[in-house]
Design a protein around this motif. Structure first.
Motif, PDB file in Angstrom:
ATOM      1  N   GLY A   1       0.782  -1.084  -0.111  1.00  0.00           N
ATOM      2  CA  GLY A   1       0.152   0.007  -0.084  1.00  0.00           C
ATOM      3  C   GLY A   1       0.834   1.318   0.124  1.00  0.00           C
ATOM      4  O   GLY A   1       0.657   2.269  -0.398  1.00  0.00           O
ATOM      5  N   LEU A   2       1.784   1.245   0.649  1.00  0.00           N
ATOM      6  CA  LEU A   2       2.775   2.254   0.894  1.00  0.00           C
ATOM      7  C   LEU A   2       3.561   2.643  -0.415  1.00  0.00           C
ATOM      8  O   LEU A   2       3.957   3.714  -0.954  1.00  0.00           O
ATOM      9  N   GLN A   3       3.973   1.591  -1.228  1.00  0.00           N
ATOM     10  CA  GLN A   3       4.693   1.506  -2.355  1.00  0.00           C
ATOM     11  C   GLN A   3       3.851   2.139  -3.532  1.00  0.00           C
ATOM     12  O   GLN A   3       4.420   2.979  -4.296  1.00  0.00           O
ATOM     13  N   THR A   4       2.678   1.851  -3.598  1.00  0.00           N
ATOM     14  CA  THR A   4       1.484   2.183  -4.487  1.00  0.00           C
ATOM     15  C   THR A   4       1.498   3.827  -4.434  1.00  0.00           C
ATOM     16  O   THR A   4       1.390   4.473  -5.554  1.00  0.00           O
ATOM     17  N   VAL A   5       1.532   4.456  -3.355  1.00  0.00           N
ATOM     18  CA  VAL A   5       1.358   5.953  -3.126  1.00  0.00           C
ATOM     19  C   VAL A   5       2.575   6.690  -2.899  1.00  0.00           C
ATOM     20  O   VAL A   5       2.573   7.862  -2.913  1.00  0.00           O
ATOM     21  N   GLN A   6       3.694   5.902  -3.036  1.00  0.00           N
ATOM     22  CA  GLN A   6       4.969   6.578  -2.735  1.00  0.00           C
ATOM     23  C   GLN A   6       5.393   7.985  -3.704  1.00  0.00           C
ATOM     24  O   GLN A   6       5.673   8.784  -3.267  1.00  0.00           O
ATOM     25  N   SER A   7       5.310   7.574  -5.120  1.00  0.00           N
ATOM     26  CA  SER A   7       5.337   8.595  -5.976  1.00  0.00           C
ATOM     27  C   SER A   7       4.439   9.909  -5.803  1.00  0.00           C
ATOM     28  O   SER A   7       5.018  10.880  -6.096  1.00  0.00           O
ATOM     29  N   SER A   8       3.445   9.703  -5.540  1.00  0.00           N
ATOM     30  CA  SER A   8       2.502  10.730  -5.205  1.00  0.00           C
ATOM     31  C   SER A   8       2.545  11.297  -3.663  1.00  0.00           C
ATOM     32  O   SER A   8       2.315  12.669  -3.687  1.00  0.00           O
ATOM     33  N   LEU A   9       2.610  10.464  -2.700  1.00  0.00           N
ATOM     34  CA  LEU A   9       3.000  11.056  -1.374  1.00  0.00           C
ATOM     35  C   LEU A   9       4.239  12.014  -1.268  1.00  0.00           C
ATOM     36  O   LEU A   9       4.317  12.922  -0.396  1.00  0.00           O
ATOM     37  N   ASN A  10       5.217  11.397  -1.840  1.00  0.00           N
ATOM     38  CA  ASN A  10       6.411  12.141  -1.632  1.00  0.00           C
ATOM     39  C   ASN A  10       7.100  12.658  -3.134  1.00  0.00           C
ATOM     40  O   ASN A  10       8.017  11.881  -3.410  1.00  0.00           O
ATOM     41  N   SER A  11       6.313  13.593  -3.770  1.00  0.00           N
ATOM     42  CA  SER A  11       6.670  13.448  -4.985  1.00  0.00           C
ATOM     43  C   SER A  11       7.667  14.864  -5.240  1.00  0.00           C
ATOM     44  O   SER A  11       8.107  15.020  -6.252  1.00  0.00           O
ATOM     45  N   ASP A  12       7.937  15.695  -3.935  1.00  0.00           N
ATOM     46  CA  ASP A  12       8.733  16.506  -4.282  1.00  0.00           C
ATOM     47  C   ASP A  12      10.163  16.148  -4.571  1.00  0.00           C
ATOM     48  O   ASP A  12      10.691  15.289  -3.928  1.00  0.00           O
ATOM     49  N   GLU A  13      10.704  16.818  -5.597  1.00  0.00           N
ATOM     50  CA  GLU A  13      12.082  16.546  -6.219  1.00  0.00           C
ATOM     51  C   GLU A  13      12.266  15.196  -6.449  1.00  0.00           C
ATOM     52  O   GLU A  13      13.297  14.389  -6.682  1.00  0.00           O
ATOM     53  N   GLY A  14      11.184  14.305  -6.797  1.00  0.00           N
ATOM     54  CA  GLY A  14      11.096  12.915  -7.297  1.00  0.00           C
ATOM     55  C   GLY A  14      11.625  12.088  -6.101  1.00  0.00           C
ATOM     56  O   GLY A  14      11.894  10.947  -6.283  1.00  0.00           O
TER      57      GLY A  14
END
Length: 441
Positions: free
Chosen positions: A26-39
């Motif tokens: 679940g955490l992996q799925t939202v990782q790119s959206s949750l921590n999008s700053d500077e990739g």
């Protein structure tokens, strides 16, 4: 199947992984959206699989030999939990180090799990006079039935937590023309209809990270308490020996001397390509682009549910069809019984290589090109797998028959023995007929 110690342990491992990957998945799925700053989110995922490659090269064989499967699983699960803890205060100084720790624990975790299920399957087969490969297939089927449902629960948690944080997307016909196979990285700046947030309230992040950390820790505790250490005798004997650490560290590479292992590399890499495409490209180009980001979790729930059902179904079908039609996850445990740890280490190594390659070209190629690459890798991998089966057939003589119809071959062998027994030996005659009556199709 009779409920035995082996079956109980297979179920315990399965539920332990269910809890752990409900949190991590679940955490992996939202990782790119949750921590999008500077990739940061994508960078942390890339670091995970890079560390996983290093881990696959050296750690699994020596850890499994020295600590045993149970405690290797427990320690490696703890590595996954650290990543959830790192998300409480996401930054380059928390996520990257915990991503490295997770990656280092990934290969020993999966290798130990596969080795443990193979041990359980072979012990059950020996105890009840079953074909080992059928039992191993069945145990892997049980595992993936339970494990794959983690995608349902993990994505359901994130969907419920974030359902009020994303606005509805204003999707037009022109917008849809850039979705699916036509989607390219160059179009991303044009697709401004999806309203996303670059930051979330601290309370939301704490809630999400807290829930996932708690679920992951419960999996660790569950396995530590209830799982039996089936290979304790082997561990004790290994510790008494003079250990050549170098030999065990490089056993993953020395296993490449096995031609079958080399032939399976492309098919194993395809697993990484496919999963990388699903997590990074499919959700973006086919779900977010066409429906909106709020539907990603629900689509992945459907994927996880169907995975669970078909995992058990294929595990049961293998009893009648053999491994050739249903070879994917039980394959390494059947082909490399004498070198299970090194074989499963190679599996994680080359699968991780596939992941890294998929992430490497994710931001440069269009979906149509990626699909072509997937098909080419799949076809090459299937062809080389066919060579492996032909090699096994050549060695076994009648191996093809035994793989396709294992139970019928068993009966045929019993009947051949029966015809050679002289009729006056009444006891033996009765024994053979009793054996035939116990064989079930």
């Amino acid at each position: 199947m009779t409920i035995t110690k082996e079956t109980k342990n297979a179920v315990i491992v399965s539920f332990g992984f269910l809890l752990l990957f409900t949190a991590y998945g679940g955490l992996q799925t939202v990782q790119s959206s949750l921590n999008s700053d500077e990739g940061l989110g994508l960078a942390s995922l890339s670091v995970i699989y890079a560390a996983l490659i290093t881990s696959s090269m050296f750690l699994p064989p020596i850890m499994i030999k020295y600590f045993g499967c149970k405690w290797t699983i427990v320690m490696s699960m703890c590595c996954y939990v650290t990543f959830s803890i790192g998300n409480f205060h996401p930054s380059w100084y928390t996520l990257i180090p915990t991503a490295v720790i997770l990656g280092l624990g990934g290969a020993p975790l999966w290798s130990a799990k596969c080795t443990y299920l193979t041990i359980c399957g072979n012990r059950y087969a020996e105890k009840f006079n079953k074909l080992p490969e059928n039992v191993v297939n069945h145990y892997f089927g049980i595992f993936f039935l339970i494990f794959q449902s983690s995608a349902v629960w993990g994505n359901l948690m994130s969907s419920l937590i974030f359902q009020y944080t994303s606005n509805e997307a204003n999707i037009t016909e022109e917008h849809l023309s850039y979705c699916g196979a036509a989607n390219c990285p160059a179009y991303d700046s044009m697709l401004n209809t999806n309203v996303t947030q670059t930051s979330y309230p601290a309370s939301t992040i704490y809630l999400l990270s807290g829930v996932y950390t708690g679920v992951g820790l419960s999996g660790v505790i569950f396995v530590a308490i209830f799982l039996d250490q089936l290979d304790k005798q082997d561990v004790d004997e290994f510790k008494k020996k003079k250990i050549d650490v170098y030999t065990h560290l490089v056993s993953t590479f020395t296993h490449l001397k096995d031609k079958r292992q080399v032939l399976l590399i492309v098919m194993t890499m395809y697993s990484g390509f496919e999963q990388g495409f699903l997590a990074g490209d499919y959700t973006k180009a086919y779900v977010t682009c066409a429906l909106g980001i709020q539907y990603v979790g629900y689509c992945m729930i459907c994927f996880g549910a169907s995975n669970s059902v078909f995992s058990l179904t294929f595990g049961k079908l293998s009893k009648y069809t053999g491994r050739i039609p249903l070879f994917f996850y039980a394959l390494y445990g059947v082909l490399f019984l004498e070198h299970k740890e090194a074989a499963f280490s190679n599996y994680r190594l080359w699968e991780s290589v596939g992941f890294v390659i998929a992430f490497a070209y994710a931001n440069f190629l269009c979906i149509k090109i990626k699909l072509i690459i997937l098909l080419i890798v799949l076809l090459i991998g299937m062809t080389l797998y066919g060579v492996v089966e032909y090699t096994e057939y050549s060695k076994a003589g009648r191996g093809a028959t035994s793989q396709i119809f294992p139970q019928r071959t068993k009966i045929k062998n019993i009947l051949e023995v029966e015809t050679k027994i002289e009729k006056p030996v009444v006891e033996s005659d009765i024994e053979i007929h009793t054996t035939i009556s116990e064989v079930k199709f």
